[in-house]
Design a protein around this motif. Structure first.
Motif, short mmCIF file in Angstrom:
data_model
loop_
_atom_site.label_atom_id
_atom_site.label_comp_id
_atom_site.label_asym_id
_atom_site.label_seq_id
_atom_site.Cartn_x
_atom_site.Cartn_y
_atom_site.Cartn_z
N ARG A 201 0.82 -1.21 0.00
CA ARG A 201 0.00 0.00 0.00
C ARG A 201 0.85 1.27 0.00
N SER A 202 2.14 1.10 -0.08
CA SER A 202 3.03 2.25 -0.03
C SER A 202 3.03 3.00 -1.36
N ARG A 203 3.44 4.25 -1.31
CA ARG A 203 3.46 5.09 -2.52
C ARG A 203 4.40 4.52 -3.57
N ALA A 204 5.41 3.81 -3.13
CA ALA A 204 6.36 3.24 -4.09
C ALA A 204 5.72 2.17 -4.95
N MET A 205 4.59 1.61 -4.49
CA MET A 205 3.95 0.52 -5.21
C MET A 205 2.73 0.99 -5.99
N GLU A 206 2.53 2.31 -6.12
CA GLU A 206 1.32 2.83 -6.75
C GLU A 206 1.12 2.29 -8.16
N GLY A 207 2.21 2.04 -8.87
CA GLY A 207 2.07 1.57 -10.25
C GLY A 207 1.44 0.21 -10.38
N VAL A 208 1.47 -0.59 -9.32
CA VAL A 208 0.88 -1.93 -9.38
C VAL A 208 -0.18 -2.13 -8.31
N ALA A 209 -0.59 -1.05 -7.65
CA ALA A 209 -1.53 -1.16 -6.55
C ALA A 209 -2.83 -1.82 -6.97
N SER A 210 -3.34 -1.48 -8.16
CA SER A 210 -4.62 -2.04 -8.59
C SER A 210 -4.55 -3.55 -8.72
N TYR A 211 -3.37 -4.07 -9.10
CA TYR A 211 -3.21 -5.52 -9.23
C TYR A 211 -3.50 -6.20 -7.90
N PHE A 212 -2.95 -5.66 -6.83
CA PHE A 212 -3.09 -6.29 -5.53
C PHE A 212 -4.50 -6.11 -4.96
N TYR A 213 -5.08 -4.92 -5.15
CA TYR A 213 -6.41 -4.68 -4.59
C TYR A 213 -7.50 -5.35 -5.41
N ASP A 214 -7.44 -5.30 -6.73
CA ASP A 214 -8.44 -5.96 -7.55
C ASP A 214 -8.37 -7.48 -7.38
N GLY A 215 -7.18 -7.98 -7.09
CA GLY A 215 -7.01 -9.41 -6.91
C GLY A 215 -7.83 -9.95 -5.75
N HIS A 216 -8.03 -9.14 -4.74
CA HIS A 216 -8.79 -9.57 -3.56
C HIS A 216 -10.19 -10.01 -3.96
N THR A 217 -10.91 -9.17 -4.67
CA THR A 217 -12.27 -9.49 -5.08
C THR A 217 -12.30 -10.69 -6.02
N ALA A 218 -11.37 -10.71 -6.97
CA ALA A 218 -11.33 -11.80 -7.94
C ALA A 218 -11.10 -13.14 -7.26
N ILE A 219 -10.22 -13.18 -6.28
CA ILE A 219 -9.91 -14.42 -5.58
C ILE A 219 -11.09 -14.89 -4.74
N VAL A 220 -11.75 -13.98 -4.05
CA VAL A 220 -12.93 -14.35 -3.26
C VAL A 220 -13.99 -15.01 -4.15
N GLU A 221 -14.25 -14.41 -5.30
CA GLU A 221 -15.25 -14.96 -6.22
C GLU A 221 -14.80 -16.30 -6.79
N PHE A 222 -13.51 -16.42 -7.10
CA PHE A 222 -13.01 -17.67 -7.67
C PHE A 222 -13.08 -18.81 -6.65
N ASN A 223 -12.76 -18.51 -5.39
CA ASN A 223 -12.84 -19.54 -4.35
C ASN A 223 -14.27 -20.07 -4.21
N GLU A 224 -15.23 -19.16 -4.26
CA GLU A 224 -16.63 -19.58 -4.17
C GLU A 224 -17.03 -20.46 -5.35
N PHE A 225 -16.51 -20.12 -6.53
CA PHE A 225 -16.80 -20.93 -7.71
C PHE A 225 -16.22 -22.32 -7.59
N GLN A 236 -7.55 -26.62 -0.19
CA GLN A 236 -6.91 -25.31 -0.08
C GLN A 236 -5.82 -25.39 0.98
N VAL A 237 -4.61 -25.15 0.55
CA VAL A 237 -3.44 -25.34 1.41
C VAL A 237 -2.90 -23.98 1.86
N PRO A 238 -2.77 -23.73 3.17
CA PRO A 238 -2.30 -22.43 3.65
C PRO A 238 -0.78 -22.31 3.63
#
Length: 250
Positions: A201-225, A236-238
């Protein structure tokens, strides 16, 4: 140090370091160590895009247990998991690797070549969906070009996991295994995006921030599928930030 940047769901940093120091680093191939360091030196915290060492050891063991010979990797980056796979396969094994980023792949290529396993690897520079569709268009054409994989490792665009899955189900042999990486998404699937590591979430990562945040929603939906997909057994292995294993049933 490259070792200090690693995905884990363990709350105890000391315990994670213990696992690395006692089980991973002493047995990690020297060229895997060099590749991990080279990736960190070039990409900094983006070395997170490669799998951590303990997950690599897990995948290597799995490949050997199921006697995999033909494998597919969707998402390569600098090739840490690709080198792990190539080292685990028999000498006549084959791994087909797909990634758009040729430059990142070439960071790891010298280490793959030094390990003497480059003959096992076929790299396709392409977006994964197009490459998978091309494979499917050749399937059953009577010319012997169709792939039927024993194992597939998926670590690419999380928003496309469902699309990858539908295609992989047609390319994976019955009884074969597909492993989806990052399916617990730094633990945030249970508690929300605030669980993401601070550096993401740091400013240095702003260029790829959307990848990490959008991934959250996508993964939740994929797990349910996946939980409702009758075509596969799942576990599912931790390890790392979550790996879901799917064994194709039909």
């Amino acid at each position: 140090m490259a070792e200090s940047v690693t995905k884990t769901l363990l709350h105890s940093q000391a315990l994670q370091q213990y696992i690395l120091d006692t089980s991973v680093f002493p047995r990690e191939h020297e060229l895997l160590k060099q590749l991990r360091t080279a990736t960190f030196e070039k990409y900094g915290h983006l070395c997170e895009l490669n799998i951590p060492g303990d997950e690599g050891m897990f995948l290597s063991m799995l490949l050997k247990i199921i006697n995999a010979k033909r494998t597919l990797e969707i998402g390569v980056f600098t090739g840490y998991s690709l080198l792990i796979t190539a080292l685990a396969l028999p000498d006549d094994g084959k791994v087909t690797a797909i990634d758009l980023d040729q430059e990142a792949y070439e960071v790891g290529l010298p280490f793959i070549e030094k390990a003497g396993v480059s003959h096992k690897i076929s790299f396709i520079q392409s977006d994964a969906l197009s490459a998978l569709d091309q494979m499917l268009s050749q399937k059953g054409d009577g010319q012997g070009r169709a792939e039927e994989f024993d194992f597939v490792f998926v670590d690419a665009d999380k928003s496309e996991y469902r699309g990858y899955h539908e295609r992989v189900m047609r390319l994976l042999r019955i009884g074969g295994v597909v492993a989806y990486d990052n399916t617990l998404w730094y633990g945030s699937v249970a508690k929300g995006q605030e669980e993401l590591p601070e550096f993401l979430r740091s400013r240095a990562m702003e260029g790829v921030a959307s990848y990490f945040y959008d991934g959250h929603t996508a993964i939740v939906e994929f797990n349910e599928f996946l939980a409702s997909d009758p075509r596969v057994d799942i576990s599912q292995v931790p390890i790392g930030d979550g790996v879901t294993l799917c064994r194709r049933l039909r």
